[in-house]
Write a protein that holds these residues in place. Structure first.
Motif, PDB file in Angstrom:
ATOM      1  N   HIS A 194      -4.844   0.909 -23.659  1.00 29.15           N
ATOM      2  CA  HIS A 194      -5.906   1.430 -22.799  1.00 29.15           C
ATOM      3  C   HIS A 194      -6.642   0.250 -22.176  1.00 29.15           C
ATOM      4  O   HIS A 194      -6.390  -0.907 -22.515  1.00 29.15           O
ATOM      5  CB  HIS A 194      -6.908   2.280 -23.595  1.00 29.15           C
ATOM      6  CG  HIS A 194      -6.303   3.473 -24.255  1.00 29.15           C
ATOM      7  ND1 HIS A 194      -6.083   4.654 -23.592  1.00 29.15           N
ATOM      8  CD2 HIS A 194      -5.863   3.673 -25.521  1.00 29.15           C
ATOM      9  CE1 HIS A 194      -5.536   5.536 -24.423  1.00 29.15           C
ATOM     10  NE2 HIS A 194      -5.387   4.968 -25.598  1.00 29.15           N
ATOM     11  N   CYS A 208     -11.222   4.422 -18.286  1.00 27.48           N
ATOM     12  CA  CYS A 208     -10.021   3.715 -18.736  1.00 27.48           C
ATOM     13  C   CYS A 208      -9.281   3.252 -17.491  1.00 27.48           C
ATOM     14  O   CYS A 208      -9.091   4.031 -16.559  1.00 27.48           O
ATOM     15  CB  CYS A 208      -9.136   4.643 -19.561  1.00 27.48           C
ATOM     16  SG  CYS A 208      -7.561   3.905 -20.055  1.00 27.48           S
ATOM     17  N   GLU A 254      -6.223   1.399 -17.616  1.00 30.33           N
ATOM     18  CA  GLU A 254      -4.795   1.140 -17.836  1.00 30.33           C
ATOM     19  C   GLU A 254      -4.115   2.491 -17.936  1.00 30.33           C
ATOM     20  O   GLU A 254      -4.555   3.345 -18.712  1.00 30.33           O
ATOM     21  CB  GLU A 254      -4.582   0.378 -19.149  1.00 30.33           C
ATOM     22  CG  GLU A 254      -5.014  -1.065 -19.102  1.00 30.33           C
ATOM     23  CD  GLU A 254      -4.100  -1.931 -18.266  1.00 30.33           C
ATOM     24  OE1 GLU A 254      -4.547  -2.983 -17.808  1.00 30.33           O
ATOM     25  OE2 GLU A 254      -2.923  -1.534 -18.060  1.00 30.33           O
ATOM     26  N   PHE A 255      -3.023   2.668 -17.194  1.00 31.36           N
ATOM     27  CA  PHE A 255      -2.338   3.960 -17.271  1.00 31.36           C
ATOM     28  C   PHE A 255      -1.829   4.167 -18.699  1.00 31.36           C
ATOM     29  O   PHE A 255      -1.048   3.374 -19.199  1.00 31.36           O
ATOM     30  CB  PHE A 255      -1.172   4.023 -16.282  1.00 31.36           C
ATOM     31  CG  PHE A 255      -0.495   5.357 -16.331  1.00 31.36           C
ATOM     32  CD1 PHE A 255      -1.084   6.463 -15.746  1.00 31.36           C
ATOM     33  CD2 PHE A 255       0.702   5.519 -17.004  1.00 31.36           C
ATOM     34  CE1 PHE A 255      -0.479   7.709 -15.821  1.00 31.36           C
ATOM     35  CE2 PHE A 255       1.318   6.758 -17.079  1.00 31.36           C
ATOM     36  CZ  PHE A 255       0.719   7.858 -16.487  1.00 31.36           C
ATOM     37  N   CYS A 256      -2.313   5.238 -19.342  1.00 34.34           N
ATOM     38  CA  CYS A 256      -2.016   5.430 -20.765  1.00 34.34           C
ATOM     39  C   CYS A 256      -1.327   6.760 -21.036  1.00 34.34           C
ATOM     40  O   CYS A 256      -1.129   7.131 -22.185  1.00 34.34           O
ATOM     41  CB  CYS A 256      -3.297   5.295 -21.592  1.00 34.34           C
ATOM     42  SG  CYS A 256      -4.667   6.329 -21.017  1.00 34.34           S
ATOM     43  N   HIS A 260      -4.513  10.145 -18.413  1.00 40.69           N
ATOM     44  CA  HIS A 260      -5.243   8.891 -18.132  1.00 40.69           C
ATOM     45  C   HIS A 260      -6.443   9.099 -17.211  1.00 40.69           C
ATOM     46  O   HIS A 260      -7.524   8.558 -17.447  1.00 40.69           O
ATOM     47  CB  HIS A 260      -4.272   7.872 -17.531  1.00 40.69           C
ATOM     48  CG  HIS A 260      -4.922   6.763 -16.795  1.00 40.69           C
ATOM     49  ND1 HIS A 260      -5.626   5.772 -17.436  1.00 40.69           N
ATOM     50  CD2 HIS A 260      -5.006   6.493 -15.472  1.00 40.69           C
ATOM     51  CE1 HIS A 260      -6.102   4.936 -16.525  1.00 40.69           C
ATOM     52  NE2 HIS A 260      -5.738   5.350 -15.336  1.00 40.69           N
ATOM     53  N   MET A 264      -9.765  10.093 -18.685  1.00 32.86           N
ATOM     54  CA  MET A 264     -10.283   9.294 -19.798  1.00 32.86           C
ATOM     55  C   MET A 264     -11.395   8.370 -19.326  1.00 32.86           C
ATOM     56  O   MET A 264     -11.149   7.353 -18.701  1.00 32.86           O
ATOM     57  CB  MET A 264      -9.136   8.480 -20.418  1.00 32.86           C
ATOM     58  CG  MET A 264      -9.583   7.645 -21.597  1.00 32.86           C
ATOM     59  SD  MET A 264      -8.187   6.887 -22.427  1.00 32.86           S
ATOM     60  CE  MET A 264      -9.079   5.872 -23.610  1.00 32.86           C
TER      61      MET A 264
HETATM   62 CU1  CUA Z   1      -6.584   5.403 -21.630  1.00 28.87          CU
HETATM   63 CU2  CUA Z   1      -5.796   5.261 -19.358  1.00 28.87          CU
END
Ligand code: CUA
Length: 160
Positions: free
Chosen positions: A89, A124, A126-128, A132, A135
């Motif tokens: 993340h 967030c 970062e692609f999680c 995503h 988030m």
């Molecule tokens: Cu956690 Cu994107």
């Protein structure tokens, strides 16, 4: 010349904006955060350390930050400590120097001081996974007079 320019940009942003990659390699077992230790549920949120600074502990997990709303006092040094419970993340706090990745297995630390009270978003970045885009958390910066310092010395506090 390109290399010199790029290095110059890195040095300029590091020094002038206070941007810095997390340099401390502090490891943690991401699979057992909930079982106890620093990132157990009771410790999440904002605590006041013995030196009077604030320490914010947050767990990043698919697809939320826990707690989802963080409360901090204005004008007080804040240390953010984040750990991931699953995937990679990232987090940033809009309008501040806080911008870092949260890598599973490591504790991410960032330092800042919020000059003014108000609400800021902490998405967030970062692609999680599929959730995503949903988030993100709130950071609620309150006047130091309104912050429950005594409560936060005893146990972690969050919004509400
Ligand atoms: Cu956690 Cu994107």
């Amino acid at each position: 010349a390109c290399i010199v320019v790029l290095l110059g940009v890195i040095v300029f942003t590091s020094v002038h904006w206070g941007l810095h990659p997390p340099s401390r390699v502090e490891t943690i077992d991401s699979t057992s955060l909930h079982k106890g230790g620093e990132f157990s549920e009771a410790n999440l949120g904002t605590s006041i350390a013995t030196d009077g600074s604030a320490v914010v502990r947050v767990v990043a997990q698919q697809y939320a930050f826990v707690p989802s709303c963080v409360v901090v006092p204005a004008g007080v040094p804040v240390t953010m400590r984040l750990a991931s419970a699953d995937a990679l993340h990232g987090f940033l706090i809009q309008g501040t120097n806080v911008n870092a990745m949260v890598v599973p297995g490591y504790v991410t630390t960032a330092h800042t001081t919020f000059a003014e009270s108000g609400d800021r978003l902490m998405p967030c970045h970062e692609f999680c996974g599929v959730g995503h885009q949903a988030m993100w958390a709130h950071v609620r910066i309150v006047d130091a007079k309104q912050f429950p310092f005594e409560d936060a010395k005893a146990k972690a506090v969050s919004c509400g």
